[in-house]
Design a protein around this motif. Structure first.
Motif, short mmCIF file in Angstrom:
data_model
loop_
_atom_site.label_atom_id
_atom_site.label_comp_id
_atom_site.label_asym_id
_atom_site.label_seq_id
_atom_site.Cartn_x
_atom_site.Cartn_y
_atom_site.Cartn_z
N LEU A 1 -30.35 -16.30 -0.06
CA LEU A 1 -31.41 -16.47 -1.06
C LEU A 1 -30.96 -17.22 -2.40
CD1 LEU A 1 -34.03 -15.48 -2.32
CD2 LEU A 1 -32.72 -13.44 -3.33
N GLY A 2 -31.57 -18.30 -2.78
CA GLY A 2 -31.03 -19.04 -3.85
C GLY A 2 -32.09 -18.59 -5.00
N ASP B 1 -27.76 -12.75 4.02
CA ASP B 1 -26.20 -12.93 3.97
C ASP B 1 -25.38 -12.88 2.67
OD1 ASP B 1 -25.56 -12.56 7.12
OD2 ASP B 1 -26.59 -14.39 7.04
N GLY B 2 -26.33 -13.28 1.85
CA GLY B 2 -25.69 -13.51 0.35
C GLY B 2 -26.85 -14.05 -0.54
N ILE B 3 -26.52 -14.17 -1.96
CA ILE B 3 -27.40 -14.58 -2.91
C ILE B 3 -26.66 -15.55 -3.67
CG2 ILE B 3 -28.75 -13.68 -4.80
CD1 ILE B 3 -28.95 -11.07 -3.87
N ALA B 4 -27.41 -16.47 -4.00
CA ALA B 4 -26.58 -17.57 -4.85
C ALA B 4 -27.45 -17.87 -6.03
CB ALA B 4 -26.43 -19.08 -4.13
N ARG C 1 -20.22 -22.99 -0.88
CA ARG C 1 -18.84 -22.19 -1.55
C ARG C 1 -18.69 -20.97 -0.86
NH1 ARG C 1 -19.13 -21.12 -7.59
NH2 ARG C 1 -16.80 -21.89 -7.49
N PHE C 2 -19.59 -20.27 -0.23
CA PHE C 2 -19.33 -19.13 0.47
C PHE C 2 -18.39 -19.30 1.66
CE2 PHE C 2 -20.25 -15.48 3.43
CZ PHE C 2 -19.79 -14.38 2.56
N ARG C 3 -18.49 -20.48 2.32
CA ARG C 3 -17.78 -20.89 3.52
C ARG C 3 -16.12 -21.13 2.99
NH1 ARG C 3 -22.00 -24.71 6.83
NH2 ARG C 3 -22.28 -23.27 8.48
N LEU C 4 -16.32 -21.58 1.86
CA LEU C 4 -14.78 -21.79 1.05
C LEU C 4 -13.93 -20.72 0.92
CD1 LEU C 4 -15.02 -24.89 -1.21
CD2 LEU C 4 -14.45 -24.88 1.06
N GLY C 5 -14.72 -19.53 0.98
CA GLY C 5 -13.98 -18.19 0.75
C GLY C 5 -14.22 -17.61 -0.68
N ILE C 6 -15.25 -18.21 -1.21
CA ILE C 6 -15.51 -17.71 -2.84
C ILE C 6 -15.93 -16.41 -2.46
CG2 ILE C 6 -17.07 -17.81 -4.59
CD1 ILE C 6 -15.34 -20.04 -4.36
N GLY D 1 -28.03 -4.03 -5.81
CA GLY D 1 -28.66 -3.16 -5.24
C GLY D 1 -28.55 -3.30 -3.56
N THR D 2 -28.33 -4.27 -3.37
CA THR D 2 -28.14 -4.57 -1.74
C THR D 2 -26.53 -4.50 -1.08
OG1 THR D 2 -28.32 -6.95 -2.28
CG2 THR D 2 -30.16 -5.85 -1.80
N GLY D 3 -25.83 -4.89 -2.11
CA GLY D 3 -24.34 -4.88 -1.54
C GLY D 3 -24.14 -6.42 -1.04
N LEU D 4 -24.91 -7.49 -1.32
CA LEU D 4 -24.69 -8.63 -0.90
C LEU D 4 -23.92 -9.43 -1.63
CD1 LEU D 4 -28.38 -9.70 0.24
CD2 LEU D 4 -26.38 -9.32 1.86
N PRO D 5 -23.14 -10.23 -1.05
CA PRO D 5 -22.14 -11.19 -2.08
C PRO D 5 -23.05 -12.16 -2.84
CG PRO D 5 -21.40 -11.33 0.57
CD PRO D 5 -22.74 -10.64 0.50
N LEU D 6 -22.48 -12.39 -3.94
CA LEU D 6 -23.14 -13.26 -5.11
C LEU D 6 -22.22 -14.31 -5.29
CD1 LEU D 6 -25.37 -13.41 -7.15
CD2 LEU D 6 -23.90 -12.11 -8.78
N VAL D 7 -23.03 -15.57 -5.27
CA VAL D 7 -22.09 -16.63 -5.44
C VAL D 7 -22.83 -17.52 -6.72
CG1 VAL D 7 -21.33 -19.06 -4.56
CG2 VAL D 7 -21.43 -16.70 -3.04
N GLY D 8 -22.23 -17.76 -7.86
CA GLY D 8 -22.35 -18.48 -8.72
C GLY D 8 -22.45 -19.91 -8.51
N VAL D 9 -23.27 -20.72 -8.82
CA VAL D 9 -23.36 -22.26 -8.55
C VAL D 9 -23.72 -23.02 -9.72
CG1 VAL D 9 -24.89 -23.97 -7.42
CG2 VAL D 9 -24.40 -21.73 -6.10
#
Length: 361
Positions: free
Chosen positions: A8-9, A78-81, A325-330, A105-113
């Motif tokens: 989700l972006g 699988d994540g939130i950006a 970014r998530f694929r880079l291991g962020i 609330g969901t425990g999903l990974p959060l990635v700042g872009v």
């Protein structure tokens, strides 16, 4: 990492509130954009406080609409950006806080872009463009040449030292009594005008390098307008069309020549699949786009520009950049903050001047 990811972006850096659901195979399952043009129209430009409040009111609605359009729930992600900069700080903060709440609330990974990285990586989403490629980011608040080497590796070859082209178009429209946003209106008027009727400067073409300037061009338009009004007691429609045509041609000429110089630097490294990508709202301008396509054809360089809906601010590009970014291991960024300034190339010197979204670096 070969698993098919679904992100989700969220995007809220200026005056568009957006949410999107994107998969790592490049499928855009949903893209929702709530514009604010009507809110800012009475003021002739974006009012930061109004924009921030509108984002706070619309973000959750946009998320719900995007998930419904995609036919998914938060548990399917699988994540939130989220765009965490650069931009109008109130709007960026609204997006970041919404994303942090969803992640908590969901425990999903959060990635700042980085908003600019979203634009710069869009050709990867739409065309699967291979690294490295040259990116011309040209919009209302930004204009720079970027050598894109990877999802988190950017080298700035040049940029504007004052106004961005989109901002120049908006100010030109205001000077000529045209509605906002100004770009499409100036382009429509230019189609009816003679680009040679007025002589406008081509700033910085007499200096080496890839930096650009459009503030002086705007001033030249103001003086030409005032001269015509003084001479004829007003501004005729054909004169306004000629002014728009000359102004647009000057911007196209500057961007074409500076792109030629940036391509020379890029091609000097002998990339296997040379490509120029153009993104940002100004990439929709037909005259500018045609000039750049001709330049690329002459240089033997592949030209690509995302569809208009992905050129302007949107959340699909943010979701995609988050996946990259998530694929880079962020790792999860639970303490993610909003950043009004965030240069893509931290090693490049800061650009002089500022525009609609603040300093260019």
């Amino acid at each position: 990492m070969t698993k098919l990811l679904t992100f989700l972006g969220l995007e809220s850096s200026c005056d568009d509130t957006a949410a999107a659901v994107v998969r790592s195979d490049g499928t855009v399952l949903a893209s929702v954009v709530a514009g604010q043009t009507a809110l800012h129209a009475p003021f002739g430009g974006v009012v930061p406080e109004i924009a921030a409040r509108a984002h706070a009111e619309k973000l959750d609605t946009c998320v719900e609409e995007a998930l419904a359009e995609a036919g998914l729930s938060l548990s399917d992600l699988d994540g939130i950006a989220v765009t965490s900069g650069p931009g109008l700080i109130g709007g960026v903060m609204s997006g970041v806080m919404c994303a942090r709440g969803l992640a908590a609330g969901t425990g999903l990974p959060l990635v700042g872009v980085n908003h600019l990285a979203g634009h710069a990586l869009t050709p990867r989403l739409t065309d699967g463009l291979a690294f490295p490629y040259l990116m011309l980011l040209v919009s209302g608040g930004h204009c720079q040449f970027l050598l894109v080497r990877g999802p988190d590796s950017f080298a700035r070859l040049g940029g504007t030292i004052d106004d961005a082209p989109g901002e120049a178009f908006d100010k030109a429209a205001k000077l000529l009594g045209l509605p906002q946003p100004g770009g499409p209106w100036v382009e429509a008027e230019a189609a009816k005008g003679n680009p040679k009727a007025f002589r406008f400067p081509r700033p910085l073409l007499d200096r080496p390098g890839c930096d650009l300037s459009f503030s002086g061009l705007k001033t030249a338009l103001l003086r030409a307008r005032d001269t015509e009004i003084a001479a004829h007691g007003g501004l005729y429609r054909q004169t306004r069309a000629d002014l728009c045509a000359g102004f647009q041609q000057a911007i196209a000429d500057v961007l074409t020549e500076k792109t030629r110089r940036a391509l020379a630097v890029y091609l000097d490294a002998a990339p296997e699949q040379p490509a120029l990508a153009v993104a940002g709202g100004v990439a929709a301008n037909t005259a500018i786009r045609t000039a750049l396509e001709r330049l690329c054809a002459a240089q033997g360089v592949h030209f690509t520009a995302p569809p208009l809906r992905l050129c302007t601010d949107n959340a699909a590009m943010i979701a995609w950049a988050g996946i990259e970014r998530f694929r880079l291991g962020i790792a999860t960024e639970a303490d993610l903050i909003a950043r009004p300034r965030w240069p893509l190339d931290a090693t490049a010197p800061a650009m002089l001047g500022s525009g609609k979204k603040g300093a260019k670096a």
